[in-house]
Design a protein around this motif. Structure first.
Motif, PDB file in Angstrom:
ATOM      1  N   ILE A   1      12.436  79.119 127.194  1.00  0.00           N
ATOM      2  CA  ILE A   1      12.066  80.375 126.434  1.00  0.00           C
ATOM      3  C   ILE A   1      13.188  81.526 126.707  1.00  0.00           C
ATOM      4  CG2 ILE A   1      10.235  82.247 126.349  1.00  0.00           C
ATOM      5  CD1 ILE A   1       8.221  80.417 127.767  1.00  0.00           C
ATOM      6  N   LEU A   2      13.583  81.839 125.467  1.00  0.00           N
ATOM      7  CA  LEU A   2      14.840  82.641 125.511  1.00  0.00           C
ATOM      8  C   LEU A   2      14.210  84.132 124.550  1.00  0.00           C
ATOM      9  CD1 LEU A   2      17.870  80.704 124.834  1.00  0.00           C
ATOM     10  CD2 LEU A   2      17.028  81.598 127.093  1.00  0.00           C
ATOM     11  N   ALA A   3      13.022  84.088 124.338  1.00  0.00           N
ATOM     12  CA  ALA A   3      12.531  85.328 123.712  1.00  0.00           C
ATOM     13  C   ALA A   3      12.680  86.536 124.416  1.00  0.00           C
ATOM     14  CB  ALA A   3      10.962  85.420 123.431  1.00  0.00           C
ATOM     15  N   GLY A   4      13.364  87.535 123.751  1.00  0.00           N
ATOM     16  CA  GLY A   4      13.674  88.950 124.443  1.00  0.00           C
ATOM     17  C   GLY A   4      15.041  88.675 125.545  1.00  0.00           C
ATOM     18  N   LYS A   5      15.603  87.770 125.404  1.00  0.00           N
ATOM     19  CA  LYS A   5      16.764  87.635 126.175  1.00  0.00           C
ATOM     20  C   LYS A   5      18.056  87.508 125.567  1.00  0.00           C
ATOM     21  CE  LYS A   5      14.303  85.115 129.910  1.00  0.00           C
ATOM     22  NZ  LYS A   5      14.071  83.669 130.645  1.00  0.00           N
ATOM     23  N   THR A   6      18.069  87.743 124.346  1.00  0.00           N
ATOM     24  CA  THR A   6      19.298  87.267 123.578  1.00  0.00           C
ATOM     25  C   THR A   6      19.158  88.702 122.388  1.00  0.00           C
ATOM     26  OG1 THR A   6      18.103  85.992 121.651  1.00  0.00           O
ATOM     27  CG2 THR A   6      19.222  84.820 123.628  1.00  0.00           C
ATOM     28  N   ASP A   7      20.393  88.807 122.286  1.00  0.00           N
ATOM     29  CA  ASP A   7      20.900  89.768 121.039  1.00  0.00           C
ATOM     30  C   ASP A   7      21.152  89.213 119.852  1.00  0.00           C
ATOM     31  OD1 ASP A   7      23.432  89.223 121.393  1.00  0.00           O
ATOM     32  OD2 ASP A   7      23.770  91.009 122.775  1.00  0.00           O
ATOM     33  N   LEU A   8      21.707  90.042 118.880  1.00  0.00           N
ATOM     34  CA  LEU A   8      22.072  89.425 117.601  1.00  0.00           C
ATOM     35  C   LEU A   8      23.373  88.454 117.766  1.00  0.00           C
ATOM     36  CD1 LEU A   8      21.641  92.668 115.195  1.00  0.00           C
ATOM     37  CD2 LEU A   8      20.231  90.318 115.145  1.00  0.00           C
ATOM     38  N   GLY A   9      24.233  88.728 118.554  1.00  0.00           N
ATOM     39  CA  GLY A   9      25.125  87.865 118.591  1.00  0.00           C
ATOM     40  C   GLY A   9      24.858  86.600 119.550  1.00  0.00           C
ATOM     41  N   MET A  10      24.124  86.647 120.598  1.00  0.00           N
ATOM     42  CA  MET A  10      23.976  85.672 121.357  1.00  0.00           C
ATOM     43  C   MET A  10      22.723  84.496 120.609  1.00  0.00           C
ATOM     44  SD  MET A  10      23.027  87.707 124.953  1.00  0.00           S
ATOM     45  CE  MET A  10      22.482  86.252 125.905  1.00  0.00           C
TER      46      MET A  10
END
Length: 338
Positions: free
Chosen positions: A244-253
């Motif tokens: 689960i990566l929801a909330g852990k990435t920004d636009l670039g990631m």
């Protein structure tokens, strides 16, 4: 554009909308930049989209926060903030402002009233407006969203060198992604959407995620922090354990994440446009009934399913197999005929 304004030095672009809407306008804006390489181009949009626009540093020189306006639902209206916004636009003294927000029924009058006499180009519905201002064109209420803006560039006399949606990625995006330990051989599934009515049922997402996991792919659930609840709901319904990566990435990631993936499965939302821009295979379940407007144009690499017309889970699973696991049929044929 018309001969009397060919030497533009300062161009404003108004499009106070969200991620997918902005990405669909980028091909047109890229052609604008090619036509006016030395002009200052300033984007006027929602404060929440500033980081996205800053990724396109080759297209835009600056960003101006839009304050909100009555009748535009994207953000609340505050009279004092709007007064400061209007003064800012007046002080900018743009040679022209491109209204690329919509059909112009609300925005055109707003821009004329608070831009200090800057010329307005773009879309309109009013026959009076169209007759009075040759820089306006009838709003094309048809076709793909990106091609509507290409049509505007043609109307303004700008040569079309590209029609492709694109998304800039940088080395730092991949380096920061590496800190999350994603690994390889994975599929991204994005189950959230800004409007709940555009969300495919979580149990279908979970079932499809498990189907992909049985094909030996790691499942990565993406999303914003606001979408963490539905992401966790899908994860709880799955038999296999996802990352689960929801909330852990920004636009670039998230762009780097998609670029390294086998593909994307999502609702028709902003991330589907990032996948299309990065040429990453995708299956999009369209819940808004407008796949011809918002689905990826490249149907060889992307498949959009109009759930409002064909609410058939088995069809989605079959499309995922054909798009993301085509080599399996080939391997089976080799075994059968070997």
């Amino acid at each position: 554009m018309e001969g009397n304004i060919l030497q533009l030095k300062k161009i404003g672009i108004f499009r106070a909308l969200q991620l997918g809407d902005l990405l669909c306008a980028m091909p047109a804006i890229q052609n604008l930049r090619l036509a006016y390489p030395k002009a200052e181009i300033v984007f006027i949009g929602l404060p929440s989209t500033r980081k996205l626009i800053e990724r396109y540093s080759e297209l835009f020189d600056r960003f101006i926060d839009f304050s909100g306006y009555p009748g535009l639902p994207e953000m609340p209206f505050d009279e004092k903030t709007f007064s400061r916004f209007c003064k800012n636009l007046t002080d900018e003294a743009f040679d022209v402002i491109l209204q690329m927000h919509g059909n112009g029924t609300i925005v055109n009058e707003m821009l004329k009233a608070c831009s200090g006499g800057s010329r307005i180009a773009g879309f309109a519905l009013s026959s009076n407006e169209l007759a009075e201002n040759p820089l306006l064109m009838p709003y094309p209420n048809w076709g793909h969203e990106s091609l509507r803006h290409i049509a505007l560039m043609k109307h303004l006399g700008i040569a079309i060198a590209t029609r492709a949606v694109f998304y800039p990625l940088y080395q730092n995006d991949f380096e920061r992604l590496d800190t999350l330990g994603v690994g390889e051989h994975y599929i991204c599934i994005h189950c959230g959407s800004r409007g709940t009515w555009r969300q495919w049922p979580p149990d279908f997402f979970a079932k499809l995620a498990d189907y992909c996991a049985r094909h030996a792919f790691r499942i990565v659930l993406t999303g914003t922090s606001e979408e963490l609840e539905i992401t966790n709901q899908v994860a709880a319904l799955m038999k296999e354990k996802p990352l689960i990566l929801a909330g852990k990435t920004d636009l670039g990631m998230v762009g780097a994440l998609l670029k390294r993936s086998k593909g994307l499965i999502s609702n028709c939302t902003g991330i589907s446009h990032i996948a299309a821009a990065l040429r990453v295979k995708s299956v999009v379940i369209s819940m808004d009934g407008e796949p011809e407007r918002w689905g990826p144009i490249d149907t060889t690499r992307h498949k959009t399913i109009d759930w409002t017309k064909t609410p058939n889970y088995a069809l989605v699973e079959q499309v995922v197999k054909e798009m993301l696991f085509p080599e399996e049929d080939h391997q089976m044929q080799q075994i059968s005929f070997g």
